[in-house]
Design a protein around this motif. Sequence first.
Motif, mmCIF file in Angstrom:
data_model
loop_
_atom_site.group_PDB
_atom_site.id
_atom_site.type_symbol
_atom_site.label_atom_id
_atom_site.label_comp_id
_atom_site.label_asym_id
_atom_site.label_seq_id
_atom_site.Cartn_x
_atom_site.Cartn_y
_atom_site.Cartn_z
ATOM 1 N N ILE A 13 0.670 -1.324 -0.081
ATOM 2 C CA ILE A 13 -0.102 -0.060 0.153
ATOM 3 C C ILE A 13 0.982 1.139 -0.013
ATOM 4 C CG2 ILE A 13 -1.601 1.450 1.254
ATOM 5 C CD1 ILE A 13 -3.076 -1.261 2.145
ATOM 6 N N ALA A 14 2.052 0.945 0.706
ATOM 7 C CA ALA A 14 2.937 2.341 0.917
ATOM 8 C C ALA A 14 3.386 2.739 -0.376
ATOM 9 C CB ALA A 14 4.102 2.186 1.741
ATOM 10 N N ASN A 15 3.891 1.615 -1.088
ATOM 11 C CA ASN A 15 4.501 1.692 -2.513
ATOM 12 C C ASN A 15 3.516 2.604 -3.585
ATOM 13 O OD1 ASN A 15 6.823 0.855 -1.643
ATOM 14 N ND2 ASN A 15 6.544 -1.196 -2.439
ATOM 15 N N LYS A 16 2.180 2.058 -3.551
ATOM 16 C CA LYS A 16 1.171 2.482 -4.021
ATOM 17 C C LYS A 16 0.831 3.885 -3.953
ATOM 18 C CE LYS A 16 -1.503 -1.967 -5.178
ATOM 19 N NZ LYS A 16 -2.611 -2.554 -5.035
ATOM 20 N N ILE A 17 0.883 4.375 -2.539
ATOM 21 C CA ILE A 17 0.733 5.488 -2.388
ATOM 22 C C ILE A 17 1.609 6.494 -2.735
ATOM 23 C CG2 ILE A 17 0.635 7.017 -0.317
ATOM 24 C CD1 ILE A 17 -1.170 5.036 1.196
ATOM 25 N N LYS A 18 2.990 6.300 -2.695
ATOM 26 C CA LYS A 18 4.220 7.025 -2.916
ATOM 27 C C LYS A 18 3.940 7.500 -4.585
ATOM 28 C CE LYS A 18 8.925 7.626 -2.414
ATOM 29 N NZ LYS A 18 10.333 7.151 -1.726
ATOM 30 N N GLN A 19 3.916 6.370 -5.092
ATOM 31 C CA GLN A 19 3.751 6.395 -6.668
ATOM 32 C C GLN A 19 2.584 7.240 -7.081
ATOM 33 O OE1 GLN A 19 5.834 5.384 -9.166
ATOM 34 N NE2 GLN A 19 4.564 6.561 -10.543
ATOM 35 N N GLY A 20 1.350 7.139 -6.382
ATOM 36 C CA GLY A 20 0.322 7.595 -6.734
ATOM 37 C C GLY A 20 0.621 9.389 -6.402
ATOM 38 N N VAL A 21 1.225 9.775 -5.171
ATOM 39 C CA VAL A 21 1.537 11.086 -4.845
ATOM 40 C C VAL A 21 2.519 11.736 -5.839
ATOM 41 C CG1 VAL A 21 2.571 12.508 -3.385
ATOM 42 C CG2 VAL A 21 0.893 10.890 -2.550
ATOM 43 N N LYS A 22 3.279 10.767 -6.285
ATOM 44 C CA LYS A 22 4.104 11.290 -7.389
ATOM 45 C C LYS A 22 3.662 11.617 -8.615
ATOM 46 C CE LYS A 22 8.547 9.922 -9.893
ATOM 47 N NZ LYS A 22 9.557 8.876 -9.922
ATOM 48 N N ASP A 23 2.798 10.712 -9.038
ATOM 49 C CA ASP A 23 1.881 10.929 -10.352
ATOM 50 C C ASP A 23 0.904 12.213 -10.064
ATOM 51 O OD1 ASP A 23 2.924 8.812 -11.507
ATOM 52 O OD2 ASP A 23 1.011 7.732 -11.308
ATOM 53 N N ARG A 83 -6.807 11.245 -6.122
ATOM 54 C CA ARG A 83 -6.726 11.658 -4.905
ATOM 55 C C ARG A 83 -7.475 10.877 -3.879
ATOM 56 N NH1 ARG A 83 -7.451 17.755 -4.626
ATOM 57 N NH2 ARG A 83 -9.502 17.556 -5.241
ATOM 58 N N ASN A 84 -8.808 10.823 -4.112
ATOM 59 C CA ASN A 84 -9.614 9.735 -3.388
ATOM 60 C C ASN A 84 -9.293 8.387 -3.200
ATOM 61 O OD1 ASN A 84 -11.777 12.001 -3.273
ATOM 62 N ND2 ASN A 84 -12.900 11.389 -5.047
ATOM 63 N N GLU A 85 -8.642 7.895 -4.299
ATOM 64 C CA GLU A 85 -8.120 6.450 -4.324
ATOM 65 C C GLU A 85 -6.970 6.436 -3.118
ATOM 66 O OE1 GLU A 85 -7.155 5.454 -8.292
ATOM 67 O OE2 GLU A 85 -9.105 5.059 -8.705
ATOM 68 N N LEU A 86 -6.013 7.426 -3.194
ATOM 69 C CA LEU A 86 -5.071 7.464 -2.190
ATOM 70 C C LEU A 86 -5.314 7.560 -0.822
ATOM 71 C CD1 LEU A 86 -2.539 9.798 -4.339
ATOM 72 C CD2 LEU A 86 -2.321 7.158 -3.981
ATOM 73 N N ILE A 87 -6.243 8.417 -0.528
ATOM 74 C CA ILE A 87 -6.869 8.562 0.705
ATOM 75 C C ILE A 87 -7.684 7.347 1.285
ATOM 76 C CG2 ILE A 87 -8.582 9.815 2.224
ATOM 77 C CD1 ILE A 87 -6.240 11.587 1.323
ATOM 78 N N GLU A 88 -8.254 6.522 0.459
ATOM 79 C CA GLU A 88 -8.864 5.351 0.825
ATOM 80 C C GLU A 88 -7.611 4.467 1.193
ATOM 81 O OE1 GLU A 88 -11.481 4.071 -2.347
ATOM 82 O OE2 GLU A 88 -12.840 5.461 -2.158
ATOM 83 N N LEU A 89 -6.551 4.146 0.188
ATOM 84 C CA LEU A 89 -5.421 3.442 0.718
ATOM 85 C C LEU A 89 -4.887 3.779 2.073
ATOM 86 C CD1 LEU A 89 -3.455 3.356 -2.689
ATOM 87 C CD2 LEU A 89 -4.868 1.398 -1.572
ATOM 88 N N ALA A 90 -4.624 5.148 2.244
ATOM 89 C CA ALA A 90 -4.133 5.718 3.655
ATOM 90 C C ALA A 90 -5.098 4.980 4.782
ATOM 91 C CB ALA A 90 -4.246 7.081 3.559
ATOM 92 N N ASP A 91 -6.516 5.133 4.440
ATOM 93 C CA ASP A 91 -7.305 4.726 5.566
ATOM 94 C C ASP A 91 -7.222 3.237 5.712
ATOM 95 O OD1 ASP A 91 -8.350 7.209 5.774
ATOM 96 O OD2 ASP A 91 -10.001 6.695 4.437
ATOM 97 N N LYS A 92 -6.785 2.454 4.723
ATOM 98 C CA LYS A 92 -6.784 0.895 5.154
ATOM 99 C C LYS A 92 -5.441 0.711 5.981
ATOM 100 C CE LYS A 92 -8.613 -0.475 0.780
ATOM 101 N NZ LYS A 92 -8.596 -1.232 -0.460
#
Length: 547
Positions: free
Chosen positions: A353-363, A382-391
Amino acid sequence: MWSDLPEEKKEEYKRLILAFASLTGMFAQKSYDNDSNVSPIINSKFQETAFQKAFDAYAEDIGNTSYDVSLEENGEKYLVGIKTFGISSGDQKVAQFKAKHDEWAEIIEKIKENASGADDKDTINLLNTNLYMTLARRIAMIRNARIDSSRANIRGFKVKIDDSHVHSVYHVLMPSGKNEEPKIFVGETAYDKIDIENLSIIGCTGKNNPTNFFFTDGKHVYKYTSADSQLHMNFDNKNIVCDEWDVKYADDAHAIFGKIADVIYPENKEFSVSGDKVDFIISKDKFDEPVVEESYCWTIWNKNREVELFSGFNSFYGTGSKMQIAQRIKKIDSLDNLFNDCDEEFDSYNVDIANKIKQGVKDFLLKSSATNDARMEKVKLRNELIELADKVGSSKLTDELKKILYRPMNEVYISIPDAKSFHKEHPYFFGPGYGEVKDGSHSLRLPKEERQFNLVFEPSGDSLPAYITQDEGKAIESVEKQSYLGEWILREVFQLGEYEPLTTERLEELNINGIRLTKYRGSKDIHLEFIWIDEENPPKGYISGKR
């Protein structure tokens, strides 16, 4: 409220109302041998203006919404709903939800379907209790949001939200009935929010009207009528009386009107009506009232009835970062430390999840979003990244991520529609040269310090320094941080949650869809109020814009 108002002001109000009621004979539809047979007539619009005049009250202008006037007396602020109805009359309309009629249609149809085979009210109520409760809760939430929004408007942004000096009341005048001694009863009752936690369903109004039903919150009894989507309230008329006035009818009301006509339209040729010109006699205190020099209004939504998602009151929702590229890269690199600081221990699942968040924030931070489609894709990301962080289960991670992906959550500005034309047509409204641009440019000519003015919010009277800004002077911002004003407008006036965008639906729920800016003669201040604009019958000073 009534017991705390000055006696001399109450006497003036009483005098005005009784003067109008004394002319009841002029308005009665039938002739009576004895005028005492007639119920005293009170015109609701006259009642409002008389109340304003007598108590120096401020007229609210938010359309079909919570309050009619507001006033301040001895440090106490009052929001007042003004009504007139007979002392023996029944439930009174207190709100309407036209915009919700279609949304609630499915529930209404289900209620009808359930009731179609029922033999009596008890059976209908048993089958529809849950549906009635669903509707009652939705009605209560919108009703309460409107009340909170109106209270925020009068309280202003300089008073804490738990301020105990703002009160909301219904002030009612209730004429006696036909064939009774002519009187006017003054009533007052609390203008409460509906207590959602204590709602209970009483039941439908009748077997033939299953979609109309009663409910209560323990303080008031309400009735919802589905055809017109209206909410009614039982005022418990005879138990809220706090004063009563004897009414004396004029012996010859027509003669009194004749004398008024002689004053306004005298037969003396020296003062006669000539063409379109009419000479009026105006009382001295009329000149003491502020004179409007210029006043303009426009809708918050655009020509498509949509609220701009990334600008104006939704400026915080923008997807384009204001940070320099180097700052953005630094934010991306700082995510590793943020993950390490999480309370939760990272297993392989959370590492993924952390890797997905970092790549998403970069994009999100580094890719351009010049088109509306690209901006909407970023909103989705942005919504998807917030949902990942909630997980991950770390509130700290979610909060910090929101700060990276959003602009400051209270960042707003007031948009001026078709600003170039506005400043050209009204060059002195904000101040001379405030909207002028440099030759061959969209940038404003004057420096920020020379584009400032005092912005006064009505009806609270709170003010702050503001200035004209952005290309072609299309925005009004506070001189201080934008968030200073944004928190009050977004959280209290519009009743929005953190990072929740303003929508057309929310504006319709609150019956606020526009703003009015007014400038008074002899003052450089600009007064702002939130209002409702009927676009099919626009008010004076309405600007449609080209948005």
